[in-house]
Design an enzyme around this catalytic site. Sequence first.
Site, PDB file in Angstrom:
ATOM      1  N   THR A 207       0.853  -1.194   0.000  1.00  0.00           N
ATOM      2  CA  THR A 207       0.000   0.000   0.000  1.00  0.00           C
ATOM      3  C   THR A 207       0.886   1.239   0.000  1.00  0.00           C
ATOM      4  O   THR A 207       2.093   1.149  -0.293  1.00  0.00           O
ATOM      5  CB  THR A 207      -0.985  -0.010   1.193  1.00  0.00           C
ATOM      6  OG1 THR A 207      -1.971   1.010   1.008  1.00  0.00           O
ATOM      7  CG2 THR A 207      -0.289   0.204   2.527  1.00  0.00           C
ATOM      8  N   ASN A 208       0.331   2.405   0.298  1.00  0.00           N
ATOM      9  CA  ASN A 208       1.120   3.642   0.404  1.00  0.00           C
ATOM     10  C   ASN A 208       0.498   4.518   1.483  1.00  0.00           C
ATOM     11  O   ASN A 208      -0.509   4.151   2.091  1.00  0.00           O
ATOM     12  CB  ASN A 208       1.198   4.359  -0.948  1.00  0.00           C
ATOM     13  CG  ASN A 208      -0.170   4.742  -1.452  1.00  0.00           C
ATOM     14  OD1 ASN A 208      -0.865   5.532  -0.851  1.00  0.00           O
ATOM     15  ND2 ASN A 208      -0.585   4.141  -2.571  1.00  0.00           N
ATOM     16  N   ALA A 209       1.101   5.697   1.708  1.00  0.00           N
ATOM     17  CA  ALA A 209       0.738   6.525   2.871  1.00  0.00           C
ATOM     18  C   ALA A 209      -0.421   7.488   2.616  1.00  0.00           C
ATOM     19  O   ALA A 209      -0.698   8.342   3.447  1.00  0.00           O
ATOM     20  CB  ALA A 209       1.954   7.322   3.326  1.00  0.00           C
TER      21      ALA A 209
ATOM     22  N   ALA B 265      -4.533   7.495  -4.546  1.00  0.00           N
ATOM     23  CA  ALA B 265      -3.169   7.029  -4.829  1.00  0.00           C
ATOM     24  C   ALA B 265      -3.226   5.496  -4.934  1.00  0.00           C
ATOM     25  O   ALA B 265      -2.818   4.786  -4.016  1.00  0.00           O
ATOM     26  CB  ALA B 265      -2.217   7.464  -3.723  1.00  0.00           C
TER      27      ALA B 265
END
Length: 217
Positions: A22-24, A89
Amino acid sequence: MARILITSGPTRQYLDPVRYLTNASSGRMGAALAEAALRRGHEVVVISGPVSVDYPAAAKVIQVVTTTEMLEVTSHEFQAADGLIGAAAPCDYMPTHVESQKMSKTGHKLHLELIETPDIVATLGAAKSRSQWVVGFALETEDIRFRAIVKMSRKCCDMIVSNSADAMNSESNSVEVILKDGEIVGQFQGTKQQVAHDIMGLIQLHLMDPSQSGTAS
Ligand code: C5P
């Protein structure tokens, strides 16, 4: 009144039942855009990956997990929408294979094979009708304006919001808004709520009421 779709937050790509890529992304920019669009009297549908942010109660929120799910839901909703703001995102890569059971440690290196996920903004940018519009976001660390313009063209967007790398998981943002002919129509800095309000003003002016701006969308 328009029906506006907003993709928001990160997606997850599971490797096994408990581990994922995943990402932030926090979903804060998507939530702020939803609020700004609702304030202007629009109908808002948010397609969101897993986040802890609260979306406005007046928005319809559809929760998804993976990039492919986000594409499927957004494509379906886009048929009855006037425009799409791609503030999510989504993970750009997914594993070629997802283990059905939790992977055990073996004491050896683990090699992951990843393939690119579908691009939601590019897919819908290419599929949109003449009356529909698509706004993309770009986050670059070098050749920022040039790369944002290239991205807008590649993804068939009508407008791109180029934001700073420190926008991710932050309360504030600093953006430059560019139209598809390359015209820079806004530079804003402030809380995500303030910036979202300014971006929605430009979407309204250039993409929803283009006769008033003298700019064809
Ligand atoms: O290529 P990049 O990820 O920098 O592009 C950012 C823009 O593309 C954002 O609007 C983002 O929401 C969108 N995007 C997408 N689907 C992906 C990756 C990015 O819609 N798989």
